[in-house]
Design a protein around this motif. Sequence first.
Motif, mmCIF file in Angstrom:
data_model
loop_
_atom_site.group_PDB
_atom_site.id
_atom_site.type_symbol
_atom_site.label_atom_id
_atom_site.label_comp_id
_atom_site.label_asym_id
_atom_site.label_seq_id
_atom_site.Cartn_x
_atom_site.Cartn_y
_atom_site.Cartn_z
ATOM 1 N N GLN A 1 45.703 13.609 -6.619
ATOM 2 C CA GLN A 1 44.948 12.343 -6.297
ATOM 3 C C GLN A 1 43.562 12.569 -5.832
ATOM 4 N N LEU A 2 43.286 13.340 -5.343
ATOM 5 C CA LEU A 2 41.717 13.806 -5.020
ATOM 6 C C LEU A 2 41.028 13.968 -6.249
ATOM 7 N N ALA A 3 41.624 14.624 -7.193
ATOM 8 C CA ALA A 3 40.763 14.823 -8.560
ATOM 9 C C ALA A 3 40.732 13.417 -9.202
ATOM 10 N N ASN A 4 41.801 12.629 -9.165
ATOM 11 C CA ASN A 4 41.534 11.366 -9.808
ATOM 12 C C ASN A 4 40.598 10.602 -9.067
ATOM 13 N N ASP A 5 40.252 10.534 -7.778
ATOM 14 C CA ASP A 5 39.487 9.801 -7.143
ATOM 15 C C ASP A 5 38.072 10.306 -7.464
ATOM 16 N N ARG A 6 37.960 11.568 -7.771
ATOM 17 C CA ARG A 6 36.484 12.340 -8.107
ATOM 18 C C ARG A 6 36.252 12.107 -9.661
ATOM 19 N N LEU A 7 37.167 11.384 -10.308
ATOM 20 C CA LEU A 7 37.050 10.992 -11.623
ATOM 21 C C LEU A 7 36.888 12.369 -12.478
ATOM 22 N N GLN A 8 38.034 13.312 -12.356
ATOM 23 C CA GLN A 8 38.301 14.517 -12.886
ATOM 24 C C GLN A 8 39.664 14.718 -13.378
ATOM 25 N N PRO A 9 39.901 13.662 -14.403
ATOM 26 C CA PRO A 9 41.106 13.551 -15.054
ATOM 27 C C PRO A 9 41.817 14.617 -15.286
#
Length: 570
Positions: free
Chosen positions: A329-337
């Motif tokens: 989730q955190l990576a997705n929020d940071r736009l790191q797919p």
Amino acid sequence: MSPKKYLATALALVLPLLHGSAIASNDPPPAKPAARKAQPRGEDLLARTVFQTLLGDLALQRGDLRLGLDAWSDLAQRTRDPKVLARAVEVAGFARQFDRALELSDLWLSVEPDSQRARQTRSSLLVLANRLDELAPQLSALLEQDQANLAGNLMHLNRMLLRHPDKKAVQQLVDRVAAPYRRLPEAHFAMAQAAASAGDRLRALDEIEQALSRRTDWEAAALLRTQLQAELSPEQAAATLLEFVSRHPGLRDARLTLARLLVSVKRYDEARAHFNRLLRDHPDSPEIIYPVAILALQQGDSETGRKQLEHLLQTDFPDKSTVHFFLGQLANDRLQPDIAIRHYRQVTQGDQYLAARSRLAQLLWQQGQPEEARAMLRETRSTNSGEKTQLLLAEAQLLREAQQHEEALNLIESALQRAPDNPELLYEAALLSERLGRHDQLESRLQHLLSVKPDHAHALNALGYSWADRNIRLDEAQSLIARALALAPDDPFIMDSLGWVHYRRGDLHQARELLERAHALKADPEIAAHLAEVLWALERRDEASRLLREASQQHPDNDLLRNTLRKLQP
């Protein structure tokens, strides 16, 4: 077990019985014929004992509890040997023949009156047989006999009686056997536990205070007091535990409980201070790292949360899947797919498994891999029909977000042929029909759903809103949506629908009030568009224009906002 091993076991058990005069027998001594030399008595007894031992254990191995128990009971009564009696009692207990087991335990105690093992076994049997009235003397004798372990035995009382259904009877029993030892804090702790289980909270609090007055630094007693107080007042429990922790700052579990309790009463900054102290003292403890990470995420400190979750992966924390889910989730929020995908792939079990697979599918779709995304959802394991439905809905959502509404509807309709009354599938089919402008199909699916589940708030709302949006059947629409709001009074989308009905009926002030409440709860673009249209109709055009501009900046691709802007400001 092989016959040779049975024989070895039998001999190991019975050979010691044949030395000296250890065997008590009621049989008369054998006659000694003049013409023959007398046979040694031990040889006949050995053969008979070995036979019965083998017979009993072979019967038990084959599942014949009655024969096995009869063999061991007879052997125990004939030999009166403590080891044989212990085995016979064990077999009777395993066969749930508690009355017979208690008879054998009586015999065992008559042979070995000072045996703690015999008395403990009899006590356990009395618990299993629900004969608490006979248990007190046994427990009292055990406590008296074992003074060296008195404190530990008092602490064990409630664990031994944990499964007994009559908690009041257990409380009376514990009071009776623990009362003579009131000088000990453990006696008061035992009585507090029994009172708490029986629902006598005030008595439990009194006894635990007595325990703490005798042992002021006792962490277990302080935690039990906290548990009891928290049921009445979490704030009071936090205050009392804070005082205890201040006096005994090195007690880990007390401080950890305090931190969690402060979270429960939303005193997040204080909780975090205690968690930080714990983390400083126990930097590699998963029990501390995990709540520190979650609290950081709740407070919006995603960097601390991420670091602690990554640290957690280096420990023996058992639920690594949950950690990977949050990191995804955190990576997705940071736009790191790519990082998010890597973490979601490592969610292999637990409550977050299906959610992780759904989010993984969305990311794969967004990266231009639609076939892999759909295949991954179809290959995801599911244990029941509900999970299968969730995976199917996730696939439909991918198609819907890609504007492939026809294919999504075909997918859901195919599933409805197998489960025609599934509420979730019916609701999804209705929404997709609306997207395709098929209002008759929308209504038929929602009406079918309401025949299956009349109190489905979202179905009531969807049907009512469909009529209100098309400005038809407004009386029925208002009735349906009002029913939905009664079922879910804090749902902003249902408030929005009711406000829109009032707008269609010309009741602008009631519409504005409902839509403003809905928008305060959820700044959704469609609610904003409806509210702006009502404000415009009320000649509050500056407010309407400002609201539309702000909503459009946050949701530039929303069709309803664009259409409303064109309608009001052509």
